[in-house]
Design a protein around this motif. Structure first.
Motif, PDB file in Angstrom:
ATOM      1  N   ARG A  70       0.819  -1.214   0.000  1.00 30.74           N
ATOM      2  CA  ARG A  70       0.000   0.000   0.000  1.00 30.74           C
ATOM      3  C   ARG A  70       0.857   1.270   0.000  1.00 30.74           C
ATOM      4  O   ARG A  70       0.621   2.175  -0.793  1.00 30.74           O
ATOM      5  CB  ARG A  70      -0.955  -0.009   1.194  1.00 30.74           C
ATOM      6  N   ARG A  71       1.829   1.337   0.895  1.00 28.68           N
ATOM      7  CA  ARG A  71       2.659   2.543   0.922  1.00 28.68           C
ATOM      8  C   ARG A  71       3.590   2.605  -0.280  1.00 28.68           C
ATOM      9  O   ARG A  71       3.765   3.660  -0.892  1.00 28.68           O
ATOM     10  CB  ARG A  71       3.487   2.586   2.226  1.00 28.68           C
ATOM     11  N   GLU A  72       4.175   1.486  -0.644  1.00 26.12           N
ATOM     12  CA  GLU A  72       5.147   1.464  -1.738  1.00 26.12           C
ATOM     13  C   GLU A  72       4.521   1.874  -3.069  1.00 26.12           C
ATOM     14  O   GLU A  72       5.187   2.490  -3.914  1.00 26.12           O
ATOM     15  CB  GLU A  72       5.765   0.068  -1.871  1.00 26.12           C
ATOM     16  N   ASP A  73       3.252   1.570  -3.261  1.00 22.61           N
ATOM     17  CA  ASP A  73       2.571   1.865  -4.525  1.00 22.61           C
ATOM     18  C   ASP A  73       1.957   3.260  -4.556  1.00 22.61           C
ATOM     19  O   ASP A  73       1.385   3.656  -5.574  1.00 22.61           O
ATOM     20  CB  ASP A  73       1.466   0.842  -4.779  1.00 22.61           C
ATOM     21  N   THR A  74       2.058   3.995  -3.448  1.00 25.73           N
ATOM     22  CA  THR A  74       1.349   5.275  -3.319  1.00 25.73           C
ATOM     23  C   THR A  74       2.298   6.463  -3.444  1.00 25.73           C
ATOM     24  O   THR A  74       3.365   6.481  -2.832  1.00 25.73           O
ATOM     25  CB  THR A  74       0.638   5.352  -1.949  1.00 25.73           C
ATOM     26  N   VAL A  75       1.891   7.437  -4.234  1.00 22.28           N
ATOM     27  CA  VAL A  75       2.521   8.761  -4.219  1.00 22.28           C
ATOM     28  C   VAL A  75       1.768   9.553  -3.158  1.00 22.28           C
ATOM     29  O   VAL A  75       0.612   9.933  -3.347  1.00 22.28           O
ATOM     30  CB  VAL A  75       2.432   9.448  -5.591  1.00 22.28           C
ATOM     31  N   LEU A  76       2.416   9.782  -2.032  1.00 18.93           N
ATOM     32  CA  LEU A  76       1.764  10.355  -0.859  1.00 18.93           C
ATOM     33  C   LEU A  76       2.079  11.835  -0.727  1.00 18.93           C
ATOM     34  O   LEU A  76       3.247  12.241  -0.689  1.00 18.93           O
ATOM     35  CB  LEU A  76       2.226   9.619   0.394  1.00 18.93           C
ATOM     36  N   ALA A  77       1.027  12.639  -0.649  1.00 19.89           N
ATOM     37  CA  ALA A  77       1.167  14.090  -0.501  1.00 19.89           C
ATOM     38  C   ALA A  77       0.487  14.544   0.776  1.00 19.89           C
ATOM     39  O   ALA A  77      -0.632  14.132   1.070  1.00 19.89           O
ATOM     40  CB  ALA A  77       0.543  14.811  -1.697  1.00 19.89           C
ATOM     41  N   SER A  78       1.168  15.398   1.541  1.00 25.11           N
ATOM     42  CA  SER A  78       0.536  16.036   2.684  1.00 25.11           C
ATOM     43  C   SER A  78       0.910  17.518   2.676  1.00 25.11           C
ATOM     44  O   SER A  78       1.624  17.981   1.785  1.00 25.11           O
ATOM     45  CB  SER A  78       0.942  15.372   4.004  1.00 25.11           C
ATOM     46  N   LYS A  79       0.418  18.240   3.674  1.00 30.31           N
ATOM     47  CA  LYS A  79       0.586  19.696   3.680  1.00 30.31           C
ATOM     48  C   LYS A  79       0.954  20.198   5.064  1.00 30.31           C
ATOM     49  O   LYS A  79       0.655  19.556   6.077  1.00 30.31           O
ATOM     50  CB  LYS A  79      -0.703  20.388   3.239  1.00 30.31           C
ATOM     51  N   VAL A  80       1.560  21.394   5.068  1.00 32.61           N
ATOM     52  CA  VAL A  80       1.929  22.076   6.301  1.00 32.61           C
ATOM     53  C   VAL A  80       1.489  23.524   6.207  1.00 32.61           C
ATOM     54  O   VAL A  80       1.550  24.127   5.142  1.00 32.61           O
ATOM     55  CB  VAL A  80       3.458  21.996   6.550  1.00 32.61           C
ATOM     56  N   TYR A  81       1.017  24.075   7.288  1.00 28.59           N
ATOM     57  CA  TYR A  81       0.699  25.494   7.467  1.00 28.59           C
ATOM     58  C   TYR A  81      -0.280  25.672   8.607  1.00 28.59           C
ATOM     59  O   TYR A  81      -0.096  26.511   9.463  1.00 28.59           O
ATOM     60  CB  TYR A  81       0.126  26.153   6.202  1.00 28.59           C
ATOM     61  N   GLY A  82      -1.340  24.881   8.608  1.00 24.39           N
ATOM     62  CA  GLY A  82      -2.428  25.065   9.561  1.00 24.39           C
ATOM     63  C   GLY A  82      -1.986  24.959  11.006  1.00 24.39           C
ATOM     64  O   GLY A  82      -1.012  24.275  11.342  1.00 24.39           O
ATOM     65  N   THR A  83      -2.718  25.632  11.873  1.00 27.16           N
ATOM     66  CA  THR A  83      -2.412  25.648  13.303  1.00 27.16           C
ATOM     67  C   THR A  83      -2.694  24.280  13.919  1.00 27.16           C
ATOM     68  O   THR A  83      -3.801  23.756  13.830  1.00 27.16           O
ATOM     69  CB  THR A  83      -3.244  26.721  14.018  1.00 27.16           C
TER      70      THR A  83
END
Length: 323
Positions: free
Chosen positions: A76-89
């Protein structure tokens, strides 16, 4: 499932990106895991989340749900292009928000822990931080890249000149800079065509449209309201009253083609040259299945011209407002 490069990068992602903002607050974990599995089976390899997703009282909840899905293994992880974000409190004390070097370091480590992974394929700035210089931001990113915690960087909700400032600062270091920009973009809301899309195309930044159905406005809202189904809220409900004739024409256009308004709305985005992948955020498996149908919709020049008549967009700047 077709795949394409994320902006100018060599990374290949599916033409639809699975948005996860509903996971937790609106979609229970078991259902979220089922949607993730179904998306993977359909060929979607691109998942988008954010550290702040989960609601005001439980920020980080969505990342935790995804992390437990990865923990099931099976590639599952190996096959995934994983995107997350930073900014919010993330906490009610200073330095737990924004894009300072301290917060980037702290927020990245927290996201990796919740997601049960050692790196993010795409780390995105959820909003421009007017109080932090780009040299500081890129220095923090460069450290994280060297540590193997980030591979690519992206932005979200940036103006055209913000993209330019970020890329020029990155070029001076030099580092890769942004490869993607998440923006509000759909048939109804086309403001980014004025300056954001030209800037993105100039710098090789792929556009990831969020709210492709504009909060349900482009999902057959009039037919659903007629059937007694409440389908829009917030800004979309206000826009409905102002643009009822255009929406009616759009729904008639879709019906005449034998397709749903949602399929047409997503397909239109897929036909825009700057778009890498619209972000679809299904609450149910049925909504995911419906979104996948848009991949089979072809819009010729006549159809695209008709959609421009119904929902006209701006010209690029400065022609949009000057000779």
């Amino acid at each position: 499932m077709n795949h394409t490069h994320l902006g100018r990068s060599g990374l290949k992602v599916s033409r639809l990106c699975l948005g996860t903002m509903n996971f937790g607050p609106r979609t229970q974990e078991a259902d979220a895991h089922r949607i993730l599995d179904e998306a993977r089976e359909a060929g979607i390899n691109f998942i988008d989340t954010a550290n702040a997703y989960g609601g005001e009282e439980r920020r980080g909840w969505t990342e935790e749900i995804i992390g437990r899905w990865f923990a099931k293994g099976g590639g599952r992880r190996e096959d995934t292009v994983l995107a997350s974000k930073v900014y919010g409190t993330m906490a009610p004390t200073p330095n737990y928000s924004g894009l300072s070097a301290l917060n980037i370091r702290r927020a990245l480590d927290a996201s990796l822990h919740r997601l049960r992974t050692d790196h993010l394929d795409l780390y995105q700035f959820h909003h421009v931080d007017r109080g932090t210089p780009w040299d500081e931001i890129w220095q923090a990113v460069d450290v994280a890249v060297q540590q193997g915690k980030i591979i690519y960087s992206g932005s979200s909700n940036f103006a055209g000149w913000h993209i330019s400032a970020a890329q020029e600062a990155a070029a001076r270091r030099p580092v890769t800079g942004l490869v993607s920009e998440q923006s509000l973009y759909n048939l109804f809301e086309r403001s980014i065509e004025r300056e954001v899309i030209p800037a993105a195309q100039h710098y090789g930044v792929g556009i990831l449209p969020w709210s492709p159905l504009h909060g349900g406005l482009l999902g057959g809202v009039l037919a659903k309201n007629h059937d007694g189904v409440r389908s829009v809220e917030g800004r979309a409900a206000q826009a409905l009253e102002k643009s009822r004739d255009a929406i009616a024409a759009f729904e008639t256009f879709a019906a005449d083609r034998g397709e749903t308004p949602a399929e047409i709305a997503l397909a239109w985005l897929l036909h825009q040259p700057a778009v890498t992948a619209p972000i679809v955020g299904p609450r149910t498996s049925e909504q995911l299945t419906a979104a996948l149908k848009a991949l089979d919709v072809t819009l010729d020049a006549v159809a695209l011209a008709r959609l421009d008549e119904i929902f006209p967009g701006p010209k690029t700047a400065p022609e949009d407002y000057a000779w």
